[in-house]
Write a protein that holds these residues in place. Structure first.
Motif, PDB file in Angstrom:
ATOM      1  N   GLN A 116      50.872  16.920  29.130  1.00 29.39           N
ATOM      2  CA  GLN A 116      51.787  15.791  29.285  1.00 29.39           C
ATOM      3  C   GLN A 116      51.942  15.405  30.752  1.00 29.39           C
ATOM      4  O   GLN A 116      52.084  14.226  31.083  1.00 29.39           O
ATOM      5  N   LYS A 117      51.924  16.395  31.644  1.00 35.18           N
ATOM      6  CA  LYS A 117      51.950  16.104  33.084  1.00 35.18           C
ATOM      7  C   LYS A 117      50.706  15.323  33.500  1.00 35.18           C
ATOM      8  O   LYS A 117      50.766  14.412  34.328  1.00 35.18           O
ATOM      9  N   LEU A 118      49.554  15.705  32.923  1.00 33.93           N
ATOM     10  CA  LEU A 118      48.304  14.998  33.226  1.00 33.93           C
ATOM     11  C   LEU A 118      48.395  13.543  32.776  1.00 33.93           C
ATOM     12  O   LEU A 118      47.997  12.629  33.510  1.00 33.93           O
ATOM     13  N   LEU A 119      48.926  13.326  31.580  1.00 28.71           N
ATOM     14  CA  LEU A 119      49.077  11.959  31.086  1.00 28.71           C
ATOM     15  C   LEU A 119      49.999  11.139  31.980  1.00 28.71           C
ATOM     16  O   LEU A 119      49.797   9.930  32.146  1.00 28.71           O
ATOM     17  N   SER A 137      27.893   8.033  34.468  1.00 28.21           N
ATOM     18  CA  SER A 137      28.067   7.701  33.049  1.00 28.21           C
ATOM     19  C   SER A 137      29.514   7.393  32.676  1.00 28.21           C
ATOM     20  O   SER A 137      29.768   6.707  31.683  1.00 28.21           O
ATOM     21  N   PHE A 138      30.493   7.895  33.460  1.00 32.99           N
ATOM     22  CA  PHE A 138      31.894   7.802  33.055  1.00 32.99           C
ATOM     23  C   PHE A 138      32.757   7.194  34.165  1.00 32.99           C
ATOM     24  O   PHE A 138      32.514   7.389  35.350  1.00 32.99           O
ATOM     25  N   ASP A 139      33.796   6.477  33.715  1.00 30.90           N
ATOM     26  CA  ASP A 139      34.782   5.911  34.635  1.00 30.90           C
ATOM     27  C   ASP A 139      35.919   6.898  34.890  1.00 30.90           C
ATOM     28  O   ASP A 139      36.553   6.856  35.945  1.00 30.90           O
ATOM     29  N   LEU A 140      36.194   7.742  33.900  1.00 34.07           N
ATOM     30  CA  LEU A 140      37.286   8.703  34.000  1.00 34.07           C
ATOM     31  C   LEU A 140      36.847  10.023  33.367  1.00 34.07           C
ATOM     32  O   LEU A 140      36.297  10.044  32.265  1.00 34.07           O
ATOM     33  N   VAL A 141      37.099  11.122  34.079  1.00 37.51           N
ATOM     34  CA  VAL A 141      36.892  12.464  33.536  1.00 37.51           C
ATOM     35  C   VAL A 141      38.229  13.192  33.593  1.00 37.51           C
ATOM     36  O   VAL A 141      38.905  13.183  34.634  1.00 37.51           O
ATOM     37  N   VAL A 142      38.623  13.791  32.473  1.00 33.94           N
ATOM     38  CA  VAL A 142      39.863  14.563  32.437  1.00 33.94           C
ATOM     39  C   VAL A 142      39.549  15.988  31.991  1.00 33.94           C
ATOM     40  O   VAL A 142      38.544  16.241  31.324  1.00 33.94           O
ATOM     41  N   SER A 143      40.429  16.895  32.367  1.00 32.76           N
ATOM     42  CA  SER A 143      40.263  18.286  31.965  1.00 32.76           C
ATOM     43  C   SER A 143      41.612  18.980  32.024  1.00 32.76           C
ATOM     44  O   SER A 143      42.310  18.913  33.040  1.00 32.76           O
ATOM     45  N   ASN A 144      41.984  19.623  30.928  1.00 35.17           N
ATOM     46  CA  ASN A 144      43.286  20.286  30.843  1.00 35.17           C
ATOM     47  C   ASN A 144      43.116  21.795  30.679  1.00 35.17           C
ATOM     48  O   ASN A 144      42.499  22.261  29.720  1.00 35.17           O
ATOM     49  N   ALA A 145      43.675  22.557  31.630  1.00 37.18           N
ATOM     50  CA  ALA A 145      43.722  24.026  31.551  1.00 37.18           C
ATOM     51  C   ALA A 145      42.338  24.646  31.346  1.00 37.18           C
ATOM     52  O   ALA A 145      42.158  25.516  30.500  1.00 37.18           O
ATOM     53  N   PHE A 204      38.878  11.501  38.529  1.00 42.63           N
ATOM     54  CA  PHE A 204      38.869  12.847  37.945  1.00 42.63           C
ATOM     55  C   PHE A 204      40.312  13.329  37.907  1.00 42.63           C
ATOM     56  O   PHE A 204      40.952  13.489  38.949  1.00 42.63           O
ATOM     57  N   CYS A 205      40.837  13.540  36.716  1.00 40.40           N
ATOM     58  CA  CYS A 205      42.214  13.987  36.552  1.00 40.40           C
ATOM     59  C   CYS A 205      42.185  15.344  35.852  1.00 40.40           C
ATOM     60  O   CYS A 205      41.691  15.458  34.728  1.00 40.40           O
ATOM     61  N   LEU A 206      42.694  16.372  36.531  1.00 43.83           N
ATOM     62  CA  LEU A 206      42.616  17.721  35.982  1.00 43.83           C
ATOM     63  C   LEU A 206      43.952  18.430  36.113  1.00 43.83           C
ATOM     64  O   LEU A 206      44.745  18.151  37.019  1.00 43.83           O
ATOM     65  N   SER A 207      44.191  19.343  35.192  1.00 46.59           N
ATOM     66  CA  SER A 207      45.358  20.213  35.265  1.00 46.59           C
ATOM     67  C   SER A 207      44.894  21.639  35.019  1.00 46.59           C
ATOM     68  O   SER A 207      43.917  21.871  34.305  1.00 46.59           O
ATOM     69  N   LEU A 208      45.577  22.582  35.622  1.00 45.21           N
ATOM     70  CA  LEU A 208      45.187  23.971  35.447  1.00 45.21           C
ATOM     71  C   LEU A 208      46.345  24.882  35.826  1.00 45.21           C
ATOM     72  O   LEU A 208      47.249  24.511  36.572  1.00 45.21           O
ATOM     73  N   PHE A 209      46.315  26.082  35.282  1.00 44.48           N
ATOM     74  CA  PHE A 209      47.286  27.101  35.654  1.00 44.48           C
ATOM     75  C   PHE A 209      46.804  27.783  36.927  1.00 44.48           C
ATOM     76  O   PHE A 209      45.623  28.104  37.060  1.00 44.48           O
ATOM     77  N   SER A 210      47.718  28.019  37.853  1.00 45.55           N
ATOM     78  CA  SER A 210      47.342  28.606  39.133  1.00 45.55           C
ATOM     79  C   SER A 210      47.881  30.026  39.293  1.00 45.55           C
ATOM     80  O   SER A 210      48.278  30.664  38.316  1.00 45.55           O
ATOM     81  N   LYS A 240      45.156  14.103  40.447  1.00 42.79           N
ATOM     82  CA  LYS A 240      44.368  12.900  40.211  1.00 42.79           C
ATOM     83  C   LYS A 240      43.561  12.630  41.474  1.00 42.79           C
ATOM     84  O   LYS A 240      44.123  12.515  42.566  1.00 42.79           O
ATOM     85  N   ALA A 241      42.240  12.594  41.327  1.00 40.69           N
ATOM     86  CA  ALA A 241      41.360  12.440  42.481  1.00 40.69           C
ATOM     87  C   ALA A 241      40.357  11.304  42.231  1.00 40.69           C
ATOM     88  O   ALA A 241      39.982  11.031  41.089  1.00 40.69           O
ATOM     89  N   GLU A 242      39.910  10.705  43.324  1.00 38.91           N
ATOM     90  CA  GLU A 242      38.951   9.606  43.245  1.00 38.91           C
ATOM     91  C   GLU A 242      37.628  10.004  43.877  1.00 38.91           C
ATOM     92  O   GLU A 242      37.605  10.673  44.924  1.00 38.91           O
ATOM     93  N   LYS A 243      36.548   9.616  43.241  1.00 37.30           N
ATOM     94  CA  LYS A 243      35.214   9.872  43.773  1.00 37.30           C
ATOM     95  C   LYS A 243      35.004   9.065  45.050  1.00 37.30           C
ATOM     96  O   LYS A 243      35.216   7.853  45.078  1.00 37.30           O
ATOM     97  N   LEU A 244      34.578   9.749  46.121  1.00 37.00           N
ATOM     98  CA  LEU A 244      34.339   9.069  47.399  1.00 37.00           C
ATOM     99  C   LEU A 244      32.916   8.561  47.528  1.00 37.00           C
ATOM    100  O   LEU A 244      32.659   7.549  48.173  1.00 37.00           O
ATOM    101  N   LYS A 245      31.970   9.289  46.922  1.00 42.48           N
ATOM    102  CA  LYS A 245      30.577   8.866  47.034  1.00 42.48           C
ATOM    103  C   LYS A 245      29.771   9.370  45.863  1.00 42.48           C
ATOM    104  O   LYS A 245      30.250  10.208  45.096  1.00 42.48           O
TER     105      LYS A 245
END
Length: 268
Positions: A28-31, A107-115, A140-146, A263-268
């Motif tokens: 939900q935080k990722l969303l 190939s993709f405009d958005l990549v997400v990954s949860n945990a 690239f939007c990702l969430s993970l436990f640290s 949430k990160a953006e591709k630079l190159k």
């Protein structure tokens, strides 16, 4: 990824969703970082999609997008196909290993990954691969436990192991730190746009229930270097005692879940 880990997650497909409250709260935080959902992402990839529940939600909030769910565990992919391949905008679910480079560049405009990436050692390589499959300026939007996640369980076991066996536990599985994630993203040519911290306490009746929960979500192999020792009755009994003394509440015991959402953006 270790084949034993893959098998563990495959076996957990049927019980994962009902036991994944911390993971769903992280999702939900990722969303929240993706809102508002009016961005024109023509193609979206969900890496490590698990049961497909979150992938299906992506299809709901991005009804005009082409959605792909991707996971290395066959059991998870089969479960997703059987339970979420419904409706007009149903996602496509694929099984495979990202390190095998299964997708074409850009190939993709958005990549997400949860945990998914909390215990991956080769983050720079994986994030670089994700950069390649994203289109220019892709997200690239990702969430993970640290690192502080399940600190109490690790701490109680280390102390119990030393008390009973007289030596420190050989090694422990460690979650990646926030700093390591940020450095790996920078190495892979991503710019962090936004970052949210996640921290909560989850409550259990006793320490044994935490171990049962890990089994229910297929995560015990991530901790195999120390969790296996819990099978030794004396260590388990000592760990249970230490945990109850140090980390108890009126209703039982608690465990900490520490995470980040980026949430990160591709630079190159």
């Amino acid at each position: 990824m270790d084949k034993a880990v893959i098998r563990a997650f495959s076996r957990a497909a049927e019980t994962y969703d009902e036991n994944s409250k911390p993971q769903q709260e992280l999702w939900q935080k990722l969303l929240n970082l993706l809102q508002p959902f009016d961005q024109d992402y023509k193609a979206i990839l969900d890496i490590g999609m698990g049961t497909g529940k979150n992938t299906h939600e992506l299809a709901r909030v991005y009804p005009e997008s082409h959605i792909v769910g991707f996971d290395i565990a066959r059991g998870m992919v089969d479960y997703a196909k059987n339970n979420w391949s419904v409706g007009k905008n149903r996602p496509i679910f694929l099984q495979g290993d990202l390190e095998a480079r299964p997708f074409k560049n850009e190939s993709f405009d958005l990549v997400v990954s949860n945990a998914v990436f909390q215990r991956i050692s080769n983050l720079e390589d994986v994030f670089s691969q994700i950069n390649k499959i994203l289109k220019p300026k892709g997200i690239f939007c990702l969430s993970l436990f640290s690192q502080e996640t399940l600190f109490e369980l690790k701490d109680a076991f280390v102390e119990a192991h030393k008390n009973i066996k007289g030596v420190n536990v050989p090694s422990q599985e460690k979650h990646n730190s926030s700093l390591k994630i940020a450095e790996a993203l920078k190495f892979a040519a991503f710019n962090i746009i936004q970052k949210l911290d996640f921290k909560k306490k989850q409550y259990y009746k006793n320490p044994k229930d935490i171990v049962k929960w890990l089994k229910a979500i297929g995560a015990t192999h991530h901790f195999r270097n120390w969790i296996n020792g819990i099978n030794a009755r004396a260590v388990l009994k000592e760990m249970d005692k230490i945990y109850r003394v140090k980390y108890s509440v009126d209703s039982g015991v608690y465990a900490t879940f520490d995470g980040i959402v980026i949430k990160a953006e591709k630079l190159k």
